[in-house]
Structures are given as C-alpha cells and as structure tokens.
Write a protein that holds these residues in place. Structure first.
Motif, mmCIF file in Angstrom:
data_model
loop_
_atom_site.group_PDB
_atom_site.id
_atom_site.type_symbol
_atom_site.label_atom_id
_atom_site.label_comp_id
_atom_site.label_asym_id
_atom_site.label_seq_id
_atom_site.Cartn_x
_atom_site.Cartn_y
_atom_site.Cartn_z
ATOM 1 N N GLU A 4 77.079 48.712 10.191
ATOM 2 C CA GLU A 4 77.786 47.883 11.164
ATOM 3 C C GLU A 4 77.960 46.471 10.624
ATOM 4 O OE1 GLU A 4 79.604 46.671 14.821
ATOM 5 O OE2 GLU A 4 79.437 48.549 13.687
ATOM 6 N N LYS A 5 76.965 45.984 9.882
ATOM 7 C CA LYS A 5 77.059 44.660 9.284
ATOM 8 C C LYS A 5 78.290 44.549 8.382
ATOM 9 C CE LYS A 5 73.269 43.042 7.487
ATOM 10 N NZ LYS A 5 72.146 42.763 6.546
ATOM 11 N N GLU A 6 78.555 45.597 7.596
ATOM 12 C CA GLU A 6 79.712 45.581 6.704
ATOM 13 C C GLU A 6 81.015 45.619 7.490
ATOM 14 O OE1 GLU A 6 78.573 47.815 2.653
ATOM 15 O OE2 GLU A 6 78.151 49.012 4.446
ATOM 16 N N TYR A 7 81.034 46.400 8.572
ATOM 17 C CA TYR A 7 82.255 46.468 9.381
ATOM 18 C C TYR A 7 82.539 45.130 10.081
ATOM 19 C CZ TYR A 7 82.913 51.521 8.798
ATOM 20 O OH TYR A 7 83.162 52.773 8.271
ATOM 21 N N VAL A 8 81.488 44.441 10.527
ATOM 22 C CA VAL A 8 81.704 43.132 11.151
ATOM 23 C C VAL A 8 82.250 42.146 10.125
ATOM 24 C CG1 VAL A 8 80.618 41.184 12.335
ATOM 25 C CG2 VAL A 8 79.930 43.511 12.907
ATOM 26 N N GLN A 9 81.746 42.205 8.896
ATOM 27 C CA GLN A 9 82.288 41.338 7.843
ATOM 28 C C GLN A 9 83.772 41.588 7.654
ATOM 29 O OE1 GLN A 9 79.815 41.049 4.142
ATOM 30 N NE2 GLN A 9 78.410 42.357 5.301
ATOM 31 N N LEU A 25 86.918 42.176 20.873
ATOM 32 C CA LEU A 25 87.062 43.516 20.303
ATOM 33 C C LEU A 25 85.736 44.272 20.315
ATOM 34 C CD1 LEU A 25 89.438 42.585 17.353
ATOM 35 C CD2 LEU A 25 89.943 44.337 19.080
ATOM 36 N N LEU A 26 84.674 43.590 19.965
ATOM 37 C CA LEU A 26 83.366 44.237 19.952
ATOM 38 C C LEU A 26 82.911 44.585 21.365
ATOM 39 C CD1 LEU A 26 81.540 42.119 17.214
ATOM 40 C CD2 LEU A 26 82.411 44.443 17.007
ATOM 41 N N GLU A 27 83.239 43.731 22.334
ATOM 42 C CA GLU A 27 82.902 44.038 23.725
ATOM 43 C C GLU A 27 83.677 45.265 24.206
ATOM 44 O OE1 GLU A 27 83.831 40.429 25.719
ATOM 45 O OE2 GLU A 27 81.932 39.429 25.206
ATOM 46 N N GLN A 28 84.923 45.377 23.783
ATOM 47 C CA GLN A 28 85.767 46.481 24.230
ATOM 48 C C GLN A 28 85.383 47.809 23.582
ATOM 49 O OE1 GLN A 28 88.299 46.283 26.419
ATOM 50 N NE2 GLN A 28 89.340 48.260 26.158
ATOM 51 N N PHE A 29 85.135 47.786 22.271
ATOM 52 C CA PHE A 29 84.910 49.036 21.538
ATOM 53 C C PHE A 29 83.442 49.342 21.279
ATOM 54 C CE2 PHE A 29 89.300 47.961 20.503
ATOM 55 C CZ PHE A 29 89.936 49.175 20.708
ATOM 56 N N GLY A 30 82.567 48.356 21.440
ATOM 57 C CA GLY A 30 81.139 48.615 21.271
ATOM 58 C C GLY A 30 80.625 48.423 19.865
ATOM 59 N N SER A 31 81.503 48.508 18.873
ATOM 60 C CA SER A 31 81.091 48.301 17.479
ATOM 61 C C SER A 31 82.309 47.974 16.637
ATOM 62 C CB SER A 31 80.398 49.550 16.918
ATOM 63 O OG SER A 31 81.331 50.598 16.720
ATOM 64 N N ALA A 32 82.054 47.335 15.503
ATOM 65 C CA ALA A 32 83.147 47.022 14.580
ATOM 66 C C ALA A 32 83.663 48.286 13.908
ATOM 67 C CB ALA A 32 82.670 46.015 13.530
ATOM 68 N N GLU A 33 82.786 49.258 13.717
ATOM 69 C CA GLU A 33 83.225 50.536 13.141
ATOM 70 C C GLU A 33 84.247 51.200 14.057
ATOM 71 O OE1 GLU A 33 81.402 54.763 11.427
ATOM 72 O OE2 GLU A 33 80.085 53.311 12.435
ATOM 73 N N ALA A 34 84.025 51.131 15.373
ATOM 74 C CA ALA A 34 84.976 51.715 16.324
ATOM 75 C C ALA A 34 86.308 50.973 16.281
ATOM 76 C CB ALA A 34 84.385 51.674 17.732
ATOM 77 N N VAL A 35 86.269 49.658 16.034
ATOM 78 C CA VAL A 35 87.517 48.905 15.878
ATOM 79 C C VAL A 35 88.260 49.396 14.645
ATOM 80 C CG1 VAL A 35 88.525 46.613 15.559
ATOM 81 C CG2 VAL A 35 86.498 46.885 17.001
#
Length: 364
Positions: A4-9, A25-35
């Motif tokens: 998840e750290k890499e996806y947020v980067q 986006l993170l609030e909506q999808f729950g994770s950067a990977e989901a984005v």
C-alpha cells in the motif's frame, strides 16, 4: 507483491491529484491499490475528481514505474514512512488528517523527540533575529528539537541556531526533499540532513507552490509539543500554523514585540487571545518542567560565553533586584547599550525584568 505504501507513492505522484484529492480518493476507495484498479467511471464519482484528473490517473498507470521509484529512493537515501508503519511518528498520528506517507531524509528517529515548532516572518527585524537565535540556541542546547519550515527569515534562523548549538532540527518542506525551496537554503538543507531531518509528504522532486504551504504547516505543528511564534504580521502564514496547533491541542507561545512594529501585531494579538507570553526560555521550562532536566547553569556558560560587560551586569544585578539607573552608573555604559545587554540576557533566561525598571537574576 506491491505494498500500500508503494501505491500511495504512485497516487501522490499523479499530476493534479495532490494532498486533498488523494485523501478523498483514499476515503472513497479504502486504499490506493483500489484507486489503481478503479475504472474511469468510478473515479469520476469522487468529489473534486474531474474528467481531466481521471485521465491523469489512467495515463499514469501506464507510465509509472514502481521499480524506478524504489531505485531512486535508494540512490538518494530517502526513506518512506506509511502511517501504518511502526516508525511513523505517534505524535503526528494524533492529528485529524495525518499524511498518508512521509518522505524523510536524515535521522528519522527524531520524529518522536521532544520538539517545539518555531515560525515567523520571512523578513524579521534585528529584534526578531536576536530572539530567534537566543531561544533556539538555548532550547537546542537543552536537547529540544527545533521544527520549522526552511523558509527565509525566522525559519532559517531557527534551523541555523539549532545546528550551531550542536542540537537537532527538523525541516518540514512544502515541496520535495530533493527539490529544496527556496534554493538559497539548499546548503542549509544539506547540513540539516547530517544533524537532523528533512521531511515532506510530497514526492521528492515536487516543486513548492503556494497551496502547499498551509498543508505543510499542519505537519510542523503536528510534530511539535508547542508552536512558538516570534514575529508575525496580521494575516500571516505563521498565524495559520498557530491556529492549526490549537486545533491539534498543541500549546501556542508568542514573543511580544513593539506595538509600533507591524511584524509584532500578529504575535501581540496571539498573546491577547490567550497564547503564553515568552520573554525567555525559562517561560518554556515553566510549562514543561520535565524538559528542564537537561538544562543547567554550566550549559548556559558554555553556550553563551558571556562577555565582560554581560558578566559585570549579571554580578551587579544579583537575586534581590536592581534598578536600571544603578546598572547604568556602575557599568558606565550608555543607556542604550545597557538596554541591549539586558535584553540579550533576558532572552537567554539569565535575568528577569520586574516592574519599575527593576531587574533580577533568574533563579533557573
């Protein structure tokens, strides 16, 4: 497997996304990977995500290289902390909107140290320069980490004083840690890396722009036990930091200044509104007596090396209280010179001013 750290980067690197859209986006999808996996029609359902922003996200999936990013971080000595990492600063986690990731360069263990944020104008008066140097020198010498924003003026003076005192300092940047702003503070930033820490939530090569500074300021206050405002005009960015500190349940300290100076209007207003007035480091020890354990008269002598005039005045003052006129007669110095020496010693916590132009030695 990517973290998840890499996806947020990746998400923070997408043009037009930025801090606020990343948070939504993170609030909506729950994770950067989901984005990363989301189709365009789902991205467009997020408030503030326009068609242009959605297209930027889709395009970046094709051009972004996780391996290149990892190689760059290793080559530049930058460490990335995700807010779920055990090394992430606990104090920063207490604020309502902690950064999802932090890029840090230097001694990252300083993030949980006892720290005070120091902020103020980019165009300080001689008075502001003197106050900042003296307070930060004494705080840093006593083991307090100085946190500031590496801006011109008070910020840079605070960092420099901490370094010269052999202490530690944290610079929170409004751009990337590999794209120092302002450029003239690049040398200072390199020295901070050796004796302190550079930190930013923005990608390492990001350029600073006006909207990033208020966002950056919440990290300065978030990492600090208190915010100390030295000189600030009304409607100053430093007052925004003070407001954020109050929202984060941090203490706010302010140095009083001449009522005739526009650069003291903001700090004087803060005091009027309830900020603790700071006339010397003893006022800070009064709030945090546990911090005073590292403070001693020996440290004062070593850090400040009193000149003969200061030493003579200090010996004359004693602990019972002496009038200003007596100090002028005994020292045979001009009134202006005695005033200057007394101000410097007061800021060092060596003397206290009493009503009626009386002075006495500090008992600290």
């Amino acid at each position: 497997m990517r973290t998840e750290k890499e996806y947020v980067q990746w998400l923070m690197s997408v043009p037009r996304v930025g801090y606020l859209r990343c948070r939504k986006l993170l609030e909506q999808f729950g994770s950067a990977e989901a984005v990363w996996e989301a189709p365009a029609q789902e991205l467009l359902q997020v408030p503030s995500v326009t068609r242009n922003v959605a297209e930027e996200i889709l395009v970046s999936r094709q051009s972004y290289s996780f391996q290149e990013q990892a190689d760059f971080l290793k080559r530049t000595g930058i460490r990335v902390l995700h807010k779920k990492d055990p090394e992430y600063p606990l104090f920063l986690l207490q604020i309502h909107d902690p950064p999802h990731i932090l890029y840090v360069k230097g001694e990252f263990t300083l993030l949980d140290d006892k720290a005070i944020g120091v902020v103020g104008t980019r165009t300080p008066t001689n008075y502001g320069v003197l106050v900042t140097k003296n307070l930060c020198t004494e705080l840093a010498s006593a083991g307090v980490t100085i946190v500031s924003g590496l801006a011109r003026g008070i910020d840079a003076i605070a960092h420099e004083a901490a370094l010269q005192a052999g202490g530690t300092t944290i610079a929170v940047l409004a751009g990337g840690v590999e794209n120092i702003y302002p450029p003239q503070n690049s040398s200072l930033a390199r020295r901070i890396c050796k004796q302190g820490l550079l930190i930013s939530e923005f990608p390492p090569l990001a350029s600073a722009h006006p909207g990033m500074f208020p966002v950056r300021n919440r990290i300065i206050s978030g990492l600090s036990r208190a915010i100390l405002v030295v000189e600030a005009a009304r409607k100053s960015g430093s007052l925004i930091t003070a407001d954020q500190a109050l929202e984060q349940c941090r203490d706010v300290f302010a140095v009083p200044g001449p009522i005739t100076s526009p650069l003291s209007q903001g700090t004087n207003d803060l005091i009027r509104e309830g900020a603790k007035i700071i006339t010397g480091v003893a006022d800070i020890w009064e709030e945090y007596p546990d911090w005073q354990a590292n403070y001693s008269h020996k440290m004062k002598d070593e850090a400040f090396q009193l000149n003969p005039e200061e030493r003579q005045l200090l010996e004359t003052i004693g602990y019972g209280g002496v009038h200003l006129d007596h100090l002028i007669r005994v020292s045979q110095l001009s009134q202006g010179e005695v005033y200057r020496l007394l101000l410097e010693m007061e800021l060092k916590g060596l003397v206290k001013q009493l009503p009626g132009q009386m002075y006495m030695r500090s008992s600290v």
